[in-house]
Write an enzyme that holds these catalytic residues in place. Structure first.
Site, PDB file in Angstrom:
ATOM      1  CB  CYS A 101      -1.862   4.300   7.092  1.00 40.17           C
ATOM      2  SG  CYS A 101      -3.314   3.597   7.503  1.00 40.17           S
ATOM      3  CB  CYS A 127      -0.924   0.022   1.383  1.00 41.89           C
ATOM      4  SG  CYS A 127      -1.936   1.443   1.321  1.00 41.89           S
ATOM      5  CB  CYS A 153      -7.551   0.350   2.075  1.00 39.60           C
ATOM      6  SG  CYS A 153      -7.045  -0.920   3.633  1.00 39.60           S
ATOM      7  CG  PHE A 164     -18.597 -13.506  26.794  1.00 41.53           C
ATOM      8  CD1 PHE A 164     -18.741 -12.173  27.363  1.00 41.53           C
ATOM      9  CD2 PHE A 164     -17.854 -14.367  27.590  1.00 41.53           C
ATOM     10  CE1 PHE A 164     -18.562 -12.061  28.873  1.00 41.53           C
ATOM     11  CE2 PHE A 164     -17.647 -14.217  28.845  1.00 41.53           C
ATOM     12  CZ  PHE A 164     -17.826 -13.038  29.521  1.00 41.53           C
ATOM     13  CB  CYS A 177      -0.819  -1.820   7.887  1.00 36.79           C
ATOM     14  SG  CYS A 177      -2.190  -2.505   6.884  1.00 36.79           S
ATOM     15  CB  CYS A 207      -9.606 -10.380  20.145  1.00 39.33           C
ATOM     16  SG  CYS A 207     -10.383  -9.383  21.450  1.00 39.33           S
TER      17      CYS A 207
END
Length: 423
Positions: free
Chosen positions: A62, A56, A140, A286, A65, A379
């Site tokens: 940005c 990119c 992107c 959850f 990433c 996560c």
């Protein structure tokens, strides 16, 4: 003694740290490095065999990433190491670590962008790394192409909304400002197309409402919602928006949580199916919209789907009724009111997919239960490792660990793990 510091010579980059910097044997850090690069004395890099050309033009500015400089093998290795290092930090002793799953380019189906304007020009994108400035996304390679294609015309729409708000929206009102505006933009790829949510703007008057409707129709949006400070209000939704989970269409509330990529979701759900095959009763904690509940429920398996967010709970409940899947949806805040050990003892297995903070209170109850198997999806490897250590202490074994990199070229890593009660 001499006050002259020893000269620093070239050093090889040996690994990539958790935040994406390359690290040498002496502990020097270098942003944008790949394993096998050479860090010179002046801080510049000589690229090695694992350094890839970034995909990119915005990489380096940005903040979305951090790892586009890595070739595919190094990227997969980073995802795996982020998970195994967290496991090793708590001495969890995983019996097996599966090869990592990394989502391909152009596959992320949800995105949270920021839009800001000054002097009539609108910028939509991510923040610059370490800054509040926005990078205007001209491309992107991470997002699905449909999102990127929408951005130029979305900029024009936001300019018009901002101008209308500055002018007071209707005739006779005084301008409310010089035309500056800021908004959050949520994009989700649903079954019917793009679900677009705009938060933080005021849109008054028939003309601007008609302009939004024209935009939604012309671009075939699945839904357009506007949050002016009182929650999302639907401007356009020609048919109810759904997301299909394991073959079951589920109503998609605005802003509801969804796994970032279709292939990443399949990897996580596939692991749970494999590990819990034959379990007659499963508690999905959850549960959200029912990503795992609908993947597991079927002949021979009943699932209790527990979720605190009312809109997600109701969507799961309604989908279960329509599909006739053996899923019972329960509305309950597991942070304030976790399932107790006696309640958990009714289940052969538990699926746990908490937010980033983990599930300390619920894990304490699980530790005292007689549940045979736990699939823990996370996560955040750090909070997962903390909770996993409690399970190990209570007599569980970490049988398998699978790293998942849904957020390609990012340091954000996920995992799915299997805990089995020690015989």
């Amino acid at each position: 003694m001499s006050d002259i510091e020893p000269e620093i010579g070239p050093e090889e980059i040996l690994r990539i740290a958790a935040k994406g910097d390359g690290v040498t044997a002496s502990g020097r850090y270098a942003w944008g490095a790949a394993p096998g690069d050479t860090l010179l004395a002046d801080g510049t890099l000589e690229w090695g065999p694992h350094h890839a050309q970034p995909a990119c033009r915005h990489f380096g500015r940005c903040g979305g990433c951090q790892l586009q400089q890595l070739d595919e093998g190094s990227l997969r290795d980073f995802v795996e190491k982020r998970v195994t290092n967290a496991s090793a930090s708590q001495e969890l002793g995983a019996q097996r670590v599966a090869p990592p799953h990394v989502s391909p380019p152009g596959s992320r189906r949800r995105a949270s962008l920021r839009a800001e304007s000054t002097g009539g020009r609108v910028v939509i994108g991510y923040r610059e790394a370490g800054s509040h400035r926005l990078v205007e996304l001209a491309e992107c390679p991470v997002l699905v192409p449909e999102f990127v294609a929408l951005l130029p015309d979305l900029r024009k729409l936001l300019i018009q909304i901002g101008q209308a708000a500055a002018a007071g929206g209707k005739k006779g009102k005084k301008p409310s400002g010089p035309g500056k505006m800021a908004a959050d933009v949520e994009l989700t790829l649903a079954d019917q197309g793009i679900d677009l949510g705009i938060k933080g703007l005021t849109a008054e008057g028939l003309a601007i409402t008609e302009r939004m409707l024209d935009f939604a129709r012309d671009h075939g949006l699945a839904r357009l919602t506007l949050d002016q400070g009182y929650g999302p209000e639907t401007v356009w939704e020609p048919e109810p928006v759904t997301i299909t989970l394991s073959g079951v269409p589920v109503s998609l509330p605005p802003g509801a949580f969804l796994q970032a990529t279709v292939d990443g979701e399949a990897a996580l759900v596939g692991a749970a199916r494999e590990w819990l095959e034959g379990c007659a009763t499963v508690a999905d904690l959850f549960a959200g919209l029912g990503t795992f509940a609908f993947g597991l429920a079927g002949p021979g398996t009943k699932v209790l789907a527990v979720e605190a967010a009312r809109d997600a709970h109701l969507a799961c409940k309604a989908a279960a009724a329509r599909s006739l899947r053996p899923v019972h949806a329960l509305h309950r805040d597991l942070f304030r009111n976790p399932l107790l050990s006696d309640e958990l003892n009714r289940f052969a297995a538990v699926v746990l997919d908490p937010p980033r903070a983990g599930a300390r209170e619920q894990v304490e109850r699980l530790a005292d239960s007689t549940v045979g198997r736990i699939v823990y999806v996370s996560c955040n490897p750090s909070s997962w490792a903390r909770d996993a250590a409690r399970l190990i202490e209570a007599g569980w074994v970490l049988q398998e660990l699978r790293p998942v990199g849904q957020f390609r070229w990012s340091t954000h890593v996920e995992l799915v793990s299997l805990f089995v009660r020690r015989a």
